[in-house]
Design a protein around this motif. Structure first.
Motif, PDB file in Angstrom:
ATOM      1  N   GLU A 118      89.949  58.948  86.536  1.00 37.93           N
ATOM      2  CA  GLU A 118      91.182  58.690  87.429  1.00 37.93           C
ATOM      3  C   GLU A 118      90.418  57.875  88.609  1.00 37.93           C
ATOM      4  O   GLU A 118      90.866  56.779  89.288  1.00 37.93           O
ATOM      5  CB  GLU A 118      91.744  59.663  88.178  1.00 37.93           C
ATOM      6  N   MET A 161      90.090  66.823  89.476  1.00 41.29           N
ATOM      7  CA  MET A 161      90.322  65.250  88.966  1.00 41.29           C
ATOM      8  C   MET A 161      89.078  64.999  88.011  1.00 41.29           C
ATOM      9  O   MET A 161      88.042  65.681  87.857  1.00 41.29           O
ATOM     10  CB  MET A 161      89.744  64.653  90.549  1.00 41.29           C
ATOM     11  N   ARG A 162      89.566  64.018  87.368  1.00 40.90           N
ATOM     12  CA  ARG A 162      88.477  63.228  86.293  1.00 40.90           C
ATOM     13  C   ARG A 162      87.642  62.269  86.877  1.00 40.90           C
ATOM     14  O   ARG A 162      88.278  61.082  87.596  1.00 40.90           O
ATOM     15  CB  ARG A 162      89.345  62.869  84.939  1.00 40.90           C
ATOM     16  N   THR A 166      92.854  52.787  87.993  1.00 42.74           N
ATOM     17  CA  THR A 166      91.836  53.341  88.612  1.00 42.74           C
ATOM     18  C   THR A 166      91.305  53.103  89.955  1.00 42.74           C
ATOM     19  O   THR A 166      91.529  52.160  90.521  1.00 42.74           O
ATOM     20  CB  THR A 166      90.494  53.012  87.492  1.00 42.74           C
TER      21      THR A 166
END
Ligand code: NAP
Length: 210
Positions: free
Chosen positions: A58, A1-2, A80
């Motif tokens: 994210e 995940m970012r 977000t």
């Protein structure tokens, strides 16, 4: 995940380090390129500006003083999941300087931003090396359970146990609990004995139980 962090301070670095170790791509965002780069280097993340970190993740961690939380949260784009770990501590008497930061943040961001309160109950030193199975209370809007579930996964990634704690309306209680505990800690008390492992272990009958 970012994951992006808004802030390059103690909390951003502590949580970013754990998430990097869990395999996530993390950008530490700061208003000072130098301080953001130093923090990122220490934990194996990349560094960026506040705007860049807000757009990168994210999931974005809001890790700035509570008094600027609303202003900084506005940088986050729609779509977000925004984790609010702030505590509005009034250090004069260890009360709340603001009633509900999380709800104020949620009201200020776009309707497509899911605000979740989490990670505000323990100190950065705890997040750097959490004890096994540390409970992490999470308050997120039940209508936006995706956000809360993503945050629960990030708690598990730190070796912690997510504790669903209701909707964002209950974040004010979590904020107050944190400030209450901080007040006890600074006066030399120990809050840990107040929260035994389970009611059953102490023979307590809960409401609604036979
Ligand atoms: N530390 C803890 O144990 C702990 C535990 C639970 C919750 N919290 C909460 O988590 C939040 C962050 O705490 P922290 O300990 O990480 O604080 P910190 O180490 O002081 O870091 C604060 C960060 O916010 C940035 N910042 C401050 N004012 C700003 C502004 N006007 N605009 C943009 N950025 C600004 C700072 O940037 P510069 O580096 O450029 O100054 C720094 O990156 C606070 O709300 C705190 O109550 C802290």
């Amino acid at each position: 995940m970012r994951i992006g962090t808004l802030g390059n301070g103690l909390m951003a670095e502590a949580l970013a380090g754990g998430w990097v170790n869990a395999g996530h791509d993390v950008m530490i965002g700061g208003r000072s390129a130098e301080r953001a780069a130093e923090a990122a280097k220490r934990v194996g993340a990349v560094a960026g500006t506040l705007d860049e970190a807000a757009a990168y993740g994210e999931v974005v961690l809001l890790a700035v003083p509570a008094e600027v939380a609303v202003e900084i949260a506005r940088l986050v784009p729609e779509g977000t999941t925004l984790i609010d770990c702030t505590n509005a501590v009034d250090h004069r008497d260890f009360t709340l300087a603001q009633a509900s930061v999380a709800e104020a943040v949620s009201a200020a961001v776009g309707p497509g931003v899911t605000v979740v309160k989490a990670f505000n109950l323990a100190a950065d030193t705890v997040w750097r090396n959490p004890p096994p199975n540390l409970g992490v209370p999470i308050c997120g809007d039940p209508a936006r359970t995706g956000g809360a579930e993503v945050v629960a996964e990030l708690a598990r990634d730190l070796g912690c146990v997510p504790v669903p704690a209701g909707g964002l309306v209950r974040a004010k209680l979590l904020e107050a609990t944190a400030v209450f505990a901080i007040g006890i800690w600074v006066s030399g008390g120990d809050v840990r004995g107040m929260f035994p492992p389970s009611a059953e272990a102490f023979g307590t009958v809960l409401p609604g139980q036979p």
